[in-house]
Design an enzyme around this catalytic site. Structure first.
Site, mmCIF file in Angstrom:
data_model
loop_
_atom_site.group_PDB
_atom_site.id
_atom_site.type_symbol
_atom_site.label_atom_id
_atom_site.label_comp_id
_atom_site.label_asym_id
_atom_site.label_seq_id
_atom_site.Cartn_x
_atom_site.Cartn_y
_atom_site.Cartn_z
ATOM 1 N N PHE A 47 0.217 -5.731 3.162
ATOM 2 C CA PHE A 47 -1.529 -6.074 2.358
ATOM 3 C C PHE A 47 -1.573 -7.186 1.689
ATOM 4 C CE2 PHE A 47 -3.360 -1.901 3.853
ATOM 5 C CZ PHE A 47 -3.725 -2.185 4.936
ATOM 6 N N SER A 48 0.390 -7.402 0.997
ATOM 7 C CA SER A 48 0.489 -8.402 -0.566
ATOM 8 C C SER A 48 -0.097 -9.449 -0.102
ATOM 9 C CB SER A 48 1.854 -7.885 -0.673
ATOM 10 O OG SER A 48 1.957 -6.731 -1.530
ATOM 11 N N LYS A 101 13.333 -0.418 -3.750
ATOM 12 C CA LYS A 101 12.937 -0.742 -5.258
ATOM 13 C C LYS A 101 14.098 -0.204 -6.639
ATOM 14 C CE LYS A 101 8.335 0.337 -4.702
ATOM 15 N NZ LYS A 101 6.450 0.463 -4.899
ATOM 16 N N ASP A 142 4.162 -1.483 -10.503
ATOM 17 C CA ASP A 142 3.574 -0.599 -10.422
ATOM 18 C C ASP A 142 2.474 0.603 -11.639
ATOM 19 O OD1 ASP A 142 3.318 -0.879 -7.201
ATOM 20 O OD2 ASP A 142 5.762 0.236 -7.875
ATOM 21 N N GLY A 148 4.582 15.496 -6.541
ATOM 22 C CA GLY A 148 5.944 14.488 -6.648
ATOM 23 C C GLY A 148 6.116 13.509 -7.429
ATOM 24 N N GLY A 156 9.188 11.188 -7.324
ATOM 25 C CA GLY A 156 10.090 10.155 -6.698
ATOM 26 C C GLY A 156 9.374 8.814 -7.745
ATOM 27 N N LEU A 170 -2.069 8.108 -4.041
ATOM 28 C CA LEU A 170 -1.271 6.622 -4.159
ATOM 29 C C LEU A 170 -1.445 6.062 -3.061
ATOM 30 C CD1 LEU A 170 -1.218 8.145 -6.791
ATOM 31 C CD2 LEU A 170 1.714 7.309 -6.197
HETATM 32 P P1 NAP Z 1 9.746 9.166 -2.522
HETATM 33 O O1 NAP Z 1 10.560 9.094 -3.537
HETATM 34 O O2 NAP Z 1 9.473 9.845 -1.516
HETATM 35 O O3 NAP Z 1 8.796 10.037 -3.621
HETATM 36 C C1 NAP Z 1 7.557 12.024 -3.512
HETATM 37 C C2 NAP Z 1 8.083 12.833 -3.450
HETATM 38 O O4 NAP Z 1 7.755 14.046 -3.115
HETATM 39 C C3 NAP Z 1 9.084 13.847 -2.892
HETATM 40 O O5 NAP Z 1 10.281 13.873 -4.286
HETATM 41 C C4 NAP Z 1 8.872 14.518 -2.112
HETATM 42 O O6 NAP Z 1 10.165 15.369 -2.065
HETATM 43 C C5 NAP Z 1 7.808 15.100 -2.893
HETATM 44 N N1 NAP Z 1 6.932 15.703 -2.125
HETATM 45 C C6 NAP Z 1 6.977 15.866 -0.914
HETATM 46 N N2 NAP Z 1 6.028 17.370 0.002
HETATM 47 C C7 NAP Z 1 5.772 17.729 -0.757
HETATM 48 C C8 NAP Z 1 5.164 18.506 -1.765
HETATM 49 N N3 NAP Z 1 4.248 19.187 -0.543
HETATM 50 N N4 NAP Z 1 4.669 19.163 -2.935
HETATM 51 C C9 NAP Z 1 5.521 18.347 -3.507
HETATM 52 N N5 NAP Z 1 6.109 17.615 -3.903
HETATM 53 C C10 NAP Z 1 6.189 16.793 -2.217
HETATM 54 O O7 NAP Z 1 8.157 8.535 -2.333
HETATM 55 P P2 NAP Z 1 7.597 7.214 -3.573
HETATM 56 O O8 NAP Z 1 8.264 6.483 -3.390
HETATM 57 O O9 NAP Z 1 7.219 8.264 -4.555
HETATM 58 O O10 NAP Z 1 5.817 6.949 -2.679
HETATM 59 C C11 NAP Z 1 5.388 7.947 -2.713
HETATM 60 C C12 NAP Z 1 3.056 7.727 -2.445
HETATM 61 O O11 NAP Z 1 3.345 6.719 -2.855
HETATM 62 C C13 NAP Z 1 3.834 7.063 -0.751
HETATM 63 O O12 NAP Z 1 2.842 8.008 -0.040
HETATM 64 C C14 NAP Z 1 3.686 5.309 -1.131
HETATM 65 O O13 NAP Z 1 2.442 5.327 0.119
HETATM 66 C C15 NAP Z 1 2.700 6.175 -2.840
HETATM 67 N N6 NAP Z 1 2.831 4.632 -3.628
HETATM 68 C C16 NAP Z 1 1.177 3.847 -3.829
HETATM 69 C C17 NAP Z 1 1.282 3.115 -4.160
HETATM 70 C C18 NAP Z 1 -0.222 1.972 -4.477
HETATM 71 O O14 NAP Z 1 0.123 1.202 -4.882
HETATM 72 N N7 NAP Z 1 -1.263 2.959 -4.121
HETATM 73 C C19 NAP Z 1 2.475 2.083 -4.700
HETATM 74 C C20 NAP Z 1 3.754 3.012 -4.753
HETATM 75 C C21 NAP Z 1 3.555 3.831 -3.585
HETATM 76 P P3 NAP Z 1 11.559 15.219 -0.691
HETATM 77 O O15 NAP Z 1 12.103 13.920 -0.856
HETATM 78 O O16 NAP Z 1 12.204 16.204 -0.530
HETATM 79 O O17 NAP Z 1 10.334 15.664 1.061
#
Ligand code: NAP
Length: 295
Positions: free
Chosen positions: A21-22, A71, A108, A134, A136, A230
């Site tokens: 969407f950017s 990132k 962010d 989470g 990450g 998020l």
């Molecule tokens: P990421 O690096 O994959 O981090 C997500 C973490 O959550 C991982 O460590 C994952 O473990 C863990 N996880 C998975 N299932 C879980 C559960 N049931 N309970 C607890 N932890 C769990 O992803 P990210 O880049 O941080 O992004 C996370 C979300 O934020 C995404 O949906 C992304 O679309 C959203 N986001 C939104 C924005 C915005 O502007 N709104 C900006 C950035 C990101 P595993 O790796 O072992 O699965």
């Protein structure tokens, strides 16, 4: 939009980027302020990442946003990283390019902080309890966005070590907030922390697929709580639905997405972003997407 020989170039580098969407937000803002610039999606496969970065400066790009999966990877290619936050995030989502130098930033965190203060508006946030799923990249940005708010953040992640590292990171760098690690929800103490929290955040990717289960059961949810996911697409995940059905206030990631773009626009142009124009452009994109998904 009239493109000419002097039009400045901006873009979003990631893989995949077809649903971004950017461009809509940035191009609407350029047009509203009469800035001669254009913002395009740049789909770059991992094997071409280094070549693409070199190409950006060579092609005369003035700046780019960075998304999944680059990132963190991009940091080693930058001339410098400027962090507005005391707590380093370790991820970059905005890069300014000048005289061949690539300077990285993270908006962010600001995006989350602004959306929290603008949309969620938790009265007197200092002293409140936050439960976050989470740890990450996105969770780190959220944690940095909360560093000065004086909250206690309880963090759980299926990857225990990652969650523990984020907790230590917050306790080391955060000016006013503190953090505690929580085991999974099979643990009674974790469920108590979840139920007690004023704000519950989903910073995992669970919910991106419409049939993903909710992270919480209905009996762990109170109507006085605020839930923040998020994820912005789908707009109402099963996590948010569980809270909404109890009468709690719910917010998706649209606000964070908008404000990270607002922050990036200021870095790109050194002008205040037209927030309402960008909000409307984002809304329109999301509505179009929802209509397409339903048809
Ligand atoms: P990421 O690096 O994959 O981090 C997500 C973490 O959550 C991982 O460590 C994952 O473990 C863990 N996880 C998975 N299932 C879980 C559960 N049931 N309970 C607890 N932890 C769990 O992803 P990210 O880049 O941080 O992004 C996370 C979300 O934020 C995404 O949906 C992304 O679309 C959203 N986001 C939104 C924005 C915005 O502007 N709104 C900006 C950035 C990101 P595993 O790796 O072992 O699965």
């Amino acid at each position: 939009m009239q493109i000419n020989g002097k039009t400045k170039l901006y873009g979003l580098i990631g893989w995949p980027v077809e649903h971004t969407f950017s461009p809509a937000m940035h191009n609407a803002a350029f047009e509203a302020l009469g800035i001669d610039a254009v913002y395009v999606p740049l789909a770059v496969e991992e094997k071409n990442f280094e070549a693409a970065l070199k190409g950006l400066a060579a092609l005369g790009f003035s700046g780019v946003n960075v998304t999944i999966p680059y990132k963190e990877k991009i940091i080693s290619y930058l001339s410098d990283v400027q962090d507005n936050f005391v707590m380093p995030v370790g991820a970059v989502n905005t890069v300014n390019i000048s005289n061949g130098n690539l300077i990285g930033y993270n908006t962010d965190s600001l995006g989350f902080q602004f959306s929290l203060l603008d949309n969620v508006k938790i009265e007197g946030i200092e002293g409140k309890k936050v439960f976050m799923f989470g740890s990450g990249g996105a969770a780190k940005a959220v944690a940095a966005g909360m560093e000065g708010l004086g909250v206690t953040v309880y963090i759980t992640d299926v990857a225990k070590e990652k969650a523990e590292n984020l907790v230590s990171h917050i306790n080391k760098y955060s000016k006013k907030s503190k953090a505690e690690y929580c085991a999974g929800l099979e643990n009674k103490e974790t469920r108590e922390k979840l139920k007690e929290a004023d704000l519950v955040i989903n910073a995992t990717g669970i919910g991106l697929k419409k049939d993903d289960p909710s992270l919480v059961k209905s009996e762990w949810v109170r109507k006085e709580q605020i839930a923040y996911d998020l994820i912005y697409n789908p707009p109402l995940t099963n996590f948010l639905r569980a809270y909404k059905e109890k009468g709690a206030k719910v917010f998706n990631g649209e606000g964070m997405l908008l404000y990270q773009a607002v922050g990036a626009f200021k870095l790109f142009t050194d002008r205040q972003a037209p927030v309402e124009v960008m909000r409307q452009a984002l809304r329109k994109q999301i509505e179009t997407l929802n209509l397409t998904a339903k048809s």
